[in-house]
Design a protein around this motif. Structure first.
Motif, PDB file in Angstrom:
ATOM      1  N   THR A 261       0.843  -1.206   0.000  1.00  0.00           N
ATOM      2  CA  THR A 261       0.000   0.000   0.000  1.00  0.00           C
ATOM      3  C   THR A 261       0.874   1.250   0.000  1.00  0.00           C
ATOM      4  N   GLN A 262       1.927   1.187   0.816  1.00  0.00           N
ATOM      5  CA  GLN A 262       2.867   2.312   0.902  1.00  0.00           C
ATOM      6  C   GLN A 262       3.554   2.527  -0.455  1.00  0.00           C
ATOM      7  N   LEU A 263       3.980   1.412  -1.098  1.00  0.00           N
ATOM      8  CA  LEU A 263       4.649   1.512  -2.398  1.00  0.00           C
ATOM      9  C   LEU A 263       3.697   2.097  -3.449  1.00  0.00           C
ATOM     10  N   ARG A 264       2.423   1.709  -3.337  1.00  0.00           N
ATOM     11  CA  ARG A 264       1.471   2.087  -4.388  1.00  0.00           C
ATOM     12  C   ARG A 264       0.982   3.530  -4.274  1.00  0.00           C
ATOM     13  N   THR A 265       1.350   4.200  -3.185  1.00  0.00           N
ATOM     14  CA  THR A 265       1.002   5.619  -3.122  1.00  0.00           C
ATOM     15  C   THR A 265       1.749   6.395  -4.206  1.00  0.00           C
ATOM     16  N   PHE A 266       2.802   5.784  -4.766  1.00  0.00           N
ATOM     17  CA  PHE A 266       3.586   6.456  -5.807  1.00  0.00           C
ATOM     18  C   PHE A 266       2.958   6.334  -7.198  1.00  0.00           C
ATOM     19  N   VAL A 267       2.033   5.411  -7.352  1.00  0.00           N
ATOM     20  CA  VAL A 267       1.428   5.183  -8.669  1.00  0.00           C
ATOM     21  C   VAL A 267       0.671   6.433  -9.112  1.00  0.00           C
ATOM     22  N   GLY A 268       0.924   6.855 -10.336  1.00  0.00           N
ATOM     23  CA  GLY A 268       0.269   8.039 -10.881  1.00  0.00           C
ATOM     24  C   GLY A 268       1.109   9.298 -10.739  1.00  0.00           C
ATOM     25  N   GLN A 269       2.150   9.225  -9.910  1.00  0.00           N
ATOM     26  CA  GLN A 269       2.985  10.411  -9.729  1.00  0.00           C
ATOM     27  C   GLN A 269       4.000  10.549 -10.869  1.00  0.00           C
ATOM     28  N   GLN A 270       4.378  11.773 -11.131  1.00  0.00           N
ATOM     29  CA  GLN A 270       5.441  12.007 -12.107  1.00  0.00           C
ATOM     30  C   GLN A 270       6.738  11.490 -11.500  1.00  0.00           C
ATOM     31  N   ALA A 271       7.393  10.525 -12.181  1.00  0.00           N
ATOM     32  CA  ALA A 271       8.537   9.823 -11.603  1.00  0.00           C
ATOM     33  C   ALA A 271       9.687  10.770 -11.290  1.00  0.00           C
ATOM     34  N   THR A 272      10.022  11.597 -12.267  1.00  0.00           N
ATOM     35  CA  THR A 272      11.141  12.533 -12.148  1.00  0.00           C
ATOM     36  C   THR A 272      10.714  13.832 -12.835  1.00  0.00           C
ATOM     37  N   PRO A 273      11.393  14.936 -12.538  1.00  0.00           N
ATOM     38  CA  PRO A 273      11.044  16.173 -13.258  1.00  0.00           C
ATOM     39  C   PRO A 273      11.243  15.987 -14.765  1.00  0.00           C
ATOM     40  N   VAL A 274      10.576  16.823 -15.548  1.00  0.00           N
ATOM     41  CA  VAL A 274      10.738  16.765 -17.005  1.00  0.00           C
ATOM     42  C   VAL A 274      12.221  16.829 -17.330  1.00  0.00           C
ATOM     43  N   ARG A 275      12.661  15.911 -18.177  1.00  0.00           N
ATOM     44  CA  ARG A 275      14.088  15.860 -18.480  1.00  0.00           C
ATOM     45  C   ARG A 275      14.333  16.354 -19.908  1.00  0.00           C
ATOM     46  N   TYR A 276      15.342  17.208 -20.047  1.00  0.00           N
ATOM     47  CA  TYR A 276      15.687  17.741 -21.365  1.00  0.00           C
ATOM     48  C   TYR A 276      16.973  17.085 -21.848  1.00  0.00           C
ATOM     49  N   ALA A 277      17.022  16.748 -23.137  1.00  0.00           N
ATOM     50  CA  ALA A 277      18.225  16.129 -23.692  1.00  0.00           C
ATOM     51  C   ALA A 277      19.394  17.094 -23.577  1.00  0.00           C
ATOM     52  N   GLN A 278      20.558  16.562 -23.150  1.00  0.00           N
ATOM     53  CA  GLN A 278      21.735  17.422 -23.045  1.00  0.00           C
ATOM     54  C   GLN A 278      22.199  17.874 -24.428  1.00  0.00           C
ATOM     55  N   ASP A 279      22.054  16.977 -25.388  1.00  0.00           N
ATOM     56  CA  ASP A 279      22.483  17.297 -26.755  1.00  0.00           C
ATOM     57  C   ASP A 279      21.394  16.941 -27.743  1.00  0.00           C
ATOM     58  N   ALA A 280      21.368  17.694 -28.822  1.00  0.00           N
ATOM     59  CA  ALA A 280      20.459  17.366 -29.912  1.00  0.00           C
ATOM     60  C   ALA A 280      20.918  16.053 -30.548  1.00  0.00           C
ATOM     61  N   VAL A 281      20.001  15.411 -31.252  1.00  0.00           N
ATOM     62  CA  VAL A 281      20.346  14.185 -31.990  1.00  0.00           C
ATOM     63  C   VAL A 281      21.499  14.517 -32.937  1.00  0.00           C
ATOM     64  N   ASN A 282      22.577  13.743 -32.824  1.00  0.00           N
ATOM     65  CA  ASN A 282      23.790  14.103 -33.571  1.00  0.00           C
ATOM     66  C   ASN A 282      24.504  12.881 -34.111  1.00  0.00           C
ATOM     67  N   PRO A 283      25.275  13.088 -35.213  1.00  0.00           N
ATOM     68  CA  PRO A 283      25.922  11.947 -35.886  1.00  0.00           C
ATOM     69  C   PRO A 283      26.965  11.249 -35.017  1.00  0.00           C
ATOM     70  N   ALA A 284      27.649  11.970 -34.114  1.00  0.00           N
ATOM     71  CA  ALA A 284      28.715  11.340 -33.335  1.00  0.00           C
ATOM     72  C   ALA A 284      28.149  10.276 -32.390  1.00  0.00           C
ATOM     73  N   MET A 285      27.088  10.629 -31.686  1.00  0.00           N
ATOM     74  CA  MET A 285      26.503   9.656 -30.774  1.00  0.00           C
ATOM     75  C   MET A 285      25.900   8.486 -31.530  1.00  0.00           C
ATOM     76  N   ILE A 286      25.328   8.780 -32.686  1.00  0.00           N
ATOM     77  CA  ILE A 286      24.775   7.693 -33.509  1.00  0.00           C
ATOM     78  C   ILE A 286      25.898   6.740 -33.918  1.00  0.00           C
TER      79      ILE A 286
END
Lengths: 334, 165
Positions: free
Chosen positions: A20-45
């Motif tokens: 029950t304690q674990l399930r109080t987390f269900v529905g919550q936003q897991a982590t703050p909105v995350r932004y990619a550090q880098d744009a999609v790029n050929p080097a990482m690909i």
């Protein structure tokens, strides 16, 4: 909640309360909105496709990509989550000082404190709305979708956590969705036996405890083997009961047993298999030195058991608040 | 003949089997795959760290497995395919020193959308079962295809690598 694994709730009211304690987390936003550090790029690909041995030219060759109708090179779709990883610096900082506070961090810590220290990904469902192109800047939101009841797996007992991640581009258009499931597990359940597939005693039937026998199970939980003793005539008796079968007295007290005895009889069961037991399963009828008999598991190799074998009490935690005696081969003691 | 874009929808039928691919699970691959996906969990590169967290050795990350499954599928379809869905369920971990063999079969087809079931097996059993949905081109080469004169130069190294696999 104690951090010792012995007190992790496996079944019963404690487990329900924990879930029950674990399930109080269900529905919550897991982590703050995350932004990619880098744009999609050929080097990482390139790093990715080289590691995977992927020779598909649409990931590296503009001309080849265009010849398939694409506007240019694209990222391999399975690379999706790579674009949103926090990076080495943030990862090591989190490993050293703890992850930044978030509902997901709190949920993982709650499980970690209860002995579920391992973590492994088990399921990953990715749906790609469109391929990612060079220059795409992604962001991701993640919601905790489910926390499972305690399950036993080959890695140990644990809880599955499912998150739903939504990936959007700079125009807030959804480019991909991902349902990601991890197992937060307690490896000690299997480590004690050295066998990854060893059964979890937490799954076994619970003893039927009532007023007349509660003292015996209470003592067992403290790893004390006791025998009910008539306070009037001194007769020892087991299993526990309200009155003395010899003199009829209702007065009784506990006598501590030495925990040694010999095998009076035994049975080795191969089938049917009940959850929580390793098979073949040898069950003993033990003549205790004090004179009463006790039914209990044999912890040794089934091949070594025989009538008359000297044995000694051993204890097995079922998890939760149940500990029961079993017996080991005294001849094999050094 | 599959052309520069690979298999077309018309050339694929339910029941088609993908050629098996054996992948040696070297420690290097496990580490390279984790780092290429920016996964710095120590269970994928630090043997003692993995032991401390309950497994006997480092093991392959799920994103690495997914990358291999994606490659396995597009190796067969060719570059004209678009992966639209990838659903993976992991079983026993991929530990170093073992070999994972990928096998696959077309299990569904609706117009030019096909579904492929992929299975990866290592010495300990089933490591991965994936369902991969792929959209295939209707024709071998779309109208926007690059001029043929540039194709041989850029395609030669890829073809050579293809032949050695």
């Amino acid at each position: 909640m104690s951090a010792t694994t012995q007190q992790r709730p496996a079944a019963g009211p404690d487990a329900e309360e924990f879930l029950t304690q674990l399930r109080t987390f269900v529905g919550q936003q897991a982590t703050p909105v995350r932004y990619a550090q880098d744009a999609v790029n050929p080097a990482m690909i390139r790093h990715f496709v080289e590691a995977m041995g992927d020779e598909n030219p649409v990931y590296t060759d503009e001309t080849a990509a265009r010849s398939t109708g694409r506007s240019g090179i694209v990222a391999p779709p399975p690379m999706l989550s790579s674009w949103l990883m926090v990076g080495y610096k943030a990862h090591t900082a989190a490993a050293e000082h703890g992850a930044p506070d978030s509902p997901m961090t709190r949920l993982l810590n709650l499980l970690g404190d209860a002995g579920y220290v391992g973590v492994v990904a088990t399921n990953d469902e990715q749906e790609y709305v469109r391929e990612l192109r060079i220059g795409d800047r992604l962001k991701m939101t993640a919601v905790i979708e489910d926390v499972s009841p305690r399950k036993v797996t080959g890695l140990g007992a644990g809880h599955f956590i499912t998150t739903l991640r939504t990936y959007t581009d700079a125009d807030d258009q959804v480019v991909a969705r991902q349902r990601f499931r991890i197992l937060r597990f307690d490896p000690t359940v299997t480590k004690s036996s050295g066998q990854p597939a060893a059964a979890d005693p937490g799954l076994r039937h619970r003893p039927f405890v009532m007023r007349d026998n509660q003292f015996w199970f209470d003592a067992a939980r403290e790893r004390r083997l006791v025998i009910q003793t008539c306070s009037d005539c001194g007769q020892l008796r087991h299993p526990p009961g309200p009155s003395c079968p010899q003199c009829g007295s209702f007065a009784w007290h506990e006598t501590a047993a030495a925990g040694r005895g010999t095998v009076h009889s035994y049975v080795t069961s191969h089938h049917p298999k009940a959850p929580g037991y390793d098979y073949p399963l040898t069950v003993l009828l033990v003549d205790l030195e004090e004179g009463t008999r006790l039914v209990a598991d044999y912890s040794g190799d089934p091949e070594t058991v025989r009538v008359g074998l000297p044995v000694e009490v051993d204890w097995l935690d079922y998890g939760g608040d149940v500990t029961l005696p079993r017996f080991r081969n005294r001849e094999e003691q050094s | 003949m599959t052309g520069t874009t690979g298999r077309t929808a018309a050339a694929v039928s339910v029941g088609d089997a993908l050629p098996e691919l054996a992948i040696p699970l070297t420690r290097s691959l496990i580490v390279a795959g984790a780092l290429a996906t920016r996964d710095y969990e120590n269970v994928h590169h630090d043997p003692q760290g993995a032991i401390d967290r309950g497994t006997p050795d480092v093991y392959m990350s799920i994103n690495n497995t997914n990358g291999l499954v994606g490659r396995f599928v597009t190796d067969w379809t060719g570059p004209g395919a678009f992966i639209t869905k990838l659903s993976t369920r992991l079983g026993v971990p991929n530990f170093p020193g073992d070999t994972m063999t990928l096998a696959g079969e077309v299990v569904g087809k609706q117009d030019n959308l096909i579904e492929i079931s992929v299975r990866g097996t290592n010495g300990a059993g089933s490591h991965v079962v994936s369902q991969v949905s792929v959209r295939l081109p209707d024709t071998a080469a779309p109208d926007t295809a690059a001029p043929d004169t540039t194709a041989p130069d850029s395609a030669a190294p890829d073809n050579a690598a293809e032949a050695t696999r």
